[in-house]
Design a protein around this motif. Structure first.
Motif, mmCIF file in Angstrom:
data_model
loop_
_atom_site.group_PDB
_atom_site.id
_atom_site.type_symbol
_atom_site.label_atom_id
_atom_site.label_comp_id
_atom_site.label_asym_id
_atom_site.label_seq_id
_atom_site.Cartn_x
_atom_site.Cartn_y
_atom_site.Cartn_z
ATOM 1 N N ALA A 61 75.392 63.749 51.846
ATOM 2 C CA ALA A 61 75.958 64.927 52.506
ATOM 3 C C ALA A 61 77.393 64.691 52.983
ATOM 4 N N ARG A 62 77.883 63.461 52.833
ATOM 5 C CA ARG A 62 79.274 63.203 53.230
ATOM 6 C C ARG A 62 80.192 64.139 52.457
ATOM 7 N N GLY A 63 81.240 64.565 53.108
ATOM 8 C CA GLY A 63 82.195 65.445 52.448
ATOM 9 C C GLY A 63 81.957 66.916 52.713
ATOM 10 N N VAL A 64 80.887 67.259 53.426
ATOM 11 C CA VAL A 64 80.703 68.647 53.825
ATOM 12 C C VAL A 64 81.872 68.988 54.746
ATOM 13 N N ALA A 65 82.514 70.088 54.479
ATOM 14 C CA ALA A 65 83.714 70.469 55.223
ATOM 15 C C ALA A 65 83.381 71.148 56.544
ATOM 16 N N SER A 66 84.262 70.970 57.495
ATOM 17 C CA SER A 66 84.169 71.710 58.754
ATOM 18 C C SER A 66 84.483 73.178 58.468
ATOM 19 N N VAL A 67 83.976 74.048 59.307
ATOM 20 C CA VAL A 67 84.287 75.472 59.242
ATOM 21 C C VAL A 67 84.664 75.906 60.653
ATOM 22 N N GLU A 68 85.189 77.109 60.743
ATOM 23 C CA GLU A 68 85.490 77.624 62.076
ATOM 24 C C GLU A 68 84.215 77.557 62.909
ATOM 25 N N ASP A 69 84.294 77.017 64.075
ATOM 26 C CA ASP A 69 83.207 76.909 65.043
ATOM 27 C C ASP A 69 82.313 75.680 64.882
ATOM 28 N N VAL A 70 82.305 75.013 63.736
ATOM 29 C CA VAL A 70 81.462 73.820 63.567
ATOM 30 C C VAL A 70 82.298 72.703 62.955
ATOM 31 N N ARG A 71 82.478 71.647 63.718
ATOM 32 C CA ARG A 71 83.189 70.462 63.236
ATOM 33 C C ARG A 71 82.179 69.540 62.557
ATOM 34 N N VAL A 72 82.529 69.083 61.370
ATOM 35 C CA VAL A 72 81.650 68.172 60.635
ATOM 36 C C VAL A 72 82.278 66.789 60.649
#
Length: 135
Positions: A61-72
């Motif tokens: 799952a590494r590399g899943v990008a952050s989105v507005e409101d959720v930092r990955v």
């Protein structure tokens, strides 16, 4: 001050046997997207808004990008170790910190640092009117 909610992606995704193992990256993205609903409203009865949500991913799952409101955060090694680091670095003081996991070992480690812990149902069980659906 906002509360910090750190989600153990591998543990939460793995809490329901819905075929997530066929696409770990996609499963983590679905969880990330589902978590967005909690930013403004918090987790009722558990943590009040506003909240900052951090999703910790590891392995496939590494590399899943952050989105507005959720930092990955992609853990370079153990996801549990990264979660402990985040609690130590960003939690504590006047800032409430909640870790979402069912991992007993991780629970002990973060509680020793002052974080509270809740299980995966806190996020999966509140979607779609309280159903455990994982769309």
């Amino acid at each position: 001050m906002d509360s910090l909610v750190i989600v153990d992606a591998a543990n939460v995704v793995g809490s329901v046997p819905d075929g997530w193992w066929r696409d770990r990256h996609g499963a983590a993205e679905r969880l990330r997207d589902a978590l967005r609903q909690y930013v403004a409203g918090g987790l009722p009865g558990i943590v009040e808004p506003p909240v900052e949500i951090v999703l910790v991913v590891e392995g496939a799952a590494r590399g899943v990008a952050s989105v507005e409101d959720v930092r990955v955060e992609s853990a370079s090694g153990s996801g549990d170790d990264r979660i402990v680091e985040l609690v130590a670095e960003e939690g504590g003081g006047d800032r409430a910190c909640l870790v979402v996991t069912a991992d007993r070992g991780l629970r002990e480690r973060v509680e020793a640092l002052g974080a509270r812990v809740t299980g995966p149902r806190a996020v999966w069980g509140r979607r779609d009117g309280g159903q455990a659906s994982r769309g």
